[in-house]
Design an enzyme around this catalytic site. Sequence first.
Site, PDB file in Angstrom:
ATOM      1  N   ASN A 146       0.850  -1.190   0.000  1.00  0.00           N
ATOM      2  CA  ASN A 146       0.000   0.000   0.000  1.00  0.00           C
ATOM      3  C   ASN A 146       0.880   1.232   0.000  1.00  0.00           C
ATOM      4  OD1 ASN A 146      -2.857   0.946   0.201  1.00  0.00           O
ATOM      5  ND2 ASN A 146      -1.998   2.110   1.896  1.00  0.00           N
ATOM      6  N   GLU A 147       0.661   2.092  -0.939  1.00  0.00           N
ATOM      7  CA  GLU A 147       1.365   3.381  -0.976  1.00  0.00           C
ATOM      8  C   GLU A 147       2.826   3.245  -0.544  1.00  0.00           C
ATOM      9  OE1 GLU A 147      -0.931   6.178   1.319  1.00  0.00           O
ATOM     10  OE2 GLU A 147      -2.255   6.590  -0.362  1.00  0.00           O
ATOM     11  N   CYS A 155      15.483   4.154   5.065  1.00  0.00           N
ATOM     12  CA  CYS A 155      15.870   3.605   6.356  1.00  0.00           C
ATOM     13  C   CYS A 155      17.391   3.691   6.473  1.00  0.00           C
ATOM     14  CB  CYS A 155      15.393   2.160   6.462  1.00  0.00           C
ATOM     15  SG  CYS A 155      15.984   1.347   7.957  1.00  0.00           S
ATOM     16  N   CYS A 157      19.306   2.072   8.858  1.00  0.00           N
ATOM     17  CA  CYS A 157      19.871   1.027   9.720  1.00  0.00           C
ATOM     18  C   CYS A 157      21.088   0.388   9.040  1.00  0.00           C
ATOM     19  CB  CYS A 157      18.816  -0.027  10.045  1.00  0.00           C
ATOM     20  SG  CYS A 157      18.436  -1.117   8.656  1.00  0.00           S
ATOM     21  N   GLU A 303      -8.179   5.738  -4.547  1.00  0.00           N
ATOM     22  CA  GLU A 303      -8.611   6.289  -3.259  1.00  0.00           C
ATOM     23  C   GLU A 303      -8.824   7.785  -3.398  1.00  0.00           C
ATOM     24  OE1 GLU A 303      -6.161   5.826   0.188  1.00  0.00           O
ATOM     25  OE2 GLU A 303      -5.702   3.748  -0.267  1.00  0.00           O
TER      26      GLU A 303
HETATM   27  C1  GAL Z   1      -4.154   6.663   2.256  1.00  0.00           C
HETATM   28  C2  GAL Z   1      -4.056   5.205   2.678  1.00  0.00           C
HETATM   29  C3  GAL Z   1      -5.360   4.682   3.230  1.00  0.00           C
HETATM   30  C4  GAL Z   1      -5.980   5.660   4.185  1.00  0.00           C
HETATM   31  C5  GAL Z   1      -6.136   6.997   3.491  1.00  0.00           C
HETATM   32  C6  GAL Z   1      -6.790   8.043   4.361  1.00  0.00           C
HETATM   33  O1  GAL Z   1      -2.905   7.263   2.278  1.00  0.00           O
HETATM   34  O2  GAL Z   1      -3.670   4.406   1.593  1.00  0.00           O
HETATM   35  O3  GAL Z   1      -5.117   3.448   3.855  1.00  0.00           O
HETATM   36  O4  GAL Z   1      -5.163   5.770   5.315  1.00  0.00           O
HETATM   37  O5  GAL Z   1      -4.870   7.468   3.130  1.00  0.00           O
HETATM   38  O6  GAL Z   1      -6.882   9.277   3.713  1.00  0.00           O
END
Ligand code: GAL
Length: 669
Positions: A146-147, A155, A157, A303
């Site tokens: 995801n994203e 990172c 480390c 989204e």
């Molecule tokens: C995105 C993410 C989602 C949710 C959303 C809320 O960045 O992929 O899981 O958190 O933001 O705006």
Amino acid sequence: MWPDSLAFGGDYNPDQWPEDVWNEDISLMRAAGVNLVTIGVFAWSIIEPEAGRYDFSWLDRVIDTLHAGGIGVDLATATATPPPWLIAGHPEIKPVTADGVRLEFGSRQGYCPSSPIFRDHAVALVRELADRYGTHPAVRLWHISNEYGDHITECFCDVSQEHFRRWLAERYGTVGALNDAWGTRHWGQVYGSIDQIPAPRRMPGPANPSHLLDWRRFSSDALLELLRAETSVLRDVTPNVPVTTNFMSMFYSLDYWRFAAELDVVTDDAYPDPADPHAHLDAARNYDLMRSLGRRKPWLLLEQAPSAVSWRPINVPKRPGIMRLGSYQAIARGSDGALFFQWRAPRFGSELHHSTMLPAAGTETRIFREITVLGTELAAIDEVAGTRITADAAIILDWDNWWALDADESMPSVLMRWRAALQPFYRALYHAGVTIDFVRPDDDLAEYRLVVAPNSYLLREADANRWNAYVAAGGTLLVGPFSGVVNGDAHAHCGGAPGPLADLLGVRVDEAWPLAENASAAIDIAGSVDTATIWTEWLRAADADVVGAYTGGVLDGLPALTRKKHGAGSAWYVSYLPVDAGPVCDLVLAACGIVPAPDGIERVERSDGTTSYLFLLNHGDTAVDAAAPVGEDLITGAVSAGQLRLPPRGVAIVRHGAAAAAATRGDNR
Ligand code: GAL
């Protein structure tokens, strides 16, 4: 279904609800027109509650229930949050900041991108999911992780540092080659072995810019390796299911050109700020980028918020009509659908106050009504799915350039950043009604009448040669300030800026002349005054026409805007950052024969080559009578005969013949 129709739906988290709610969800989804949901994004700890013990029972039932309800699934590989048992057993997976702080478990996406332990467990999970669901008829799309880069983009480390050294060894072969490429003779940094090279943790002073540039390249590649590890399993087990990972619009830390090359479909998460009156301009830009990343095929808005988000300091809701308008804006610019985060209002967790398609207050709510109207409308305009967009102009976007410009800590002005350089040019072209693709610096530019490089601080000689050839073949190139300064290693071009563009542009930069914060400079362009902010230059027009000159101040009378003709082609240089690039762009558009349509209406055309769909979007608060081709509005059925009334925040999609479309745009190519 998608990609043959428009997708509508959102993230769905049934794992956070008792099963008796699922049936209600499905029937309300159907009422709202939902046909695709994303599931399982953060479900690793539920699917694999302890190492190697998988529990798919709930996921089996969810997918079957959705399928029975006629709803397709964008199935996540669930690798976005490593489960607590994995972190407890291997605390070294937790990422480390540049200050050496190891970040604790308790949020999401808290993993070191270079951790082989994280990757091996993630890949094992993906294989289990692919074996189990790869042939399920509900599964339309794999949603990888995801994203990438949300929360953790890099990172520091020891594992990451080792990974960085391997990456450098592969890139340079020998430490000698690396020393040359990084110019380590400066400030006494000549390395005796690649094993001596640190991750650029916090240092006493500014870091070597070539070191920083390679760190940015490496950090992007480290996440890209994870994407590749997951896609290779999916391509192996389920070659017929398309794969995606959701992008975060125009995102600094990842070279999305390289990421997009791994995907079957580009998807974006778009969260324009309802409190920002210019948010729709940046949204248009981001959607143009998504289309371009996917090689101009349709992409998908995966989204967006139905109304307010919950992660800004102040989360202003979307006024009535804005969610619908924003969804159509994405579709106008090539998205084959509109999806949301998320379906049902949660009862717990960090996103309690984020708006949802189905609010906590239920179906008698403004949001649910607006969602249902949009879902119903989209179901009736399926014919636009799969259609394409042709752009007259292109903007060059090179992540190497972005990183070289923004990461270097010792620049003439911290205000001269890639987004600052891009914004006036994109906005001016948007206001002129010009459709824009984004391209890489080494892309074939031949099909564009106009190519704009708002800033190319880092410019490789080979790319400059391609731009020379484009102009020699009749193209129009507009180059913005502080360009042609360094090569691909971030070493200065000998002879100064604009380096390999000097002959093409016919100019030489004597000296960068950044402006103090909030200061401005005036430029006289054929009697009218243009205003510069952030950046000006002491410029010599060695072999170019001076179109605009600085007026007043230290640079008074020096060239500011130049043009050099090359047969039918021309190369323009703007040595300052315009507050409004409209006047410059108007001149350049006129020179290359693109007819602007600046009536305040956003217009984008999608076409299958025969039938065209002109999207007209009114972002204003007053009704507008907009010029439109003769045709039928797909949404209202109204017939437009040259003009159409658009209410405030109104949308029309006029279906008409492709030839008529070309005539409306004044396009006679
Ligand atoms: C995105 C993410 C989602 C949710 C959303 C809320 O960045 O992929 O899981 O958190 O933001 O705006």
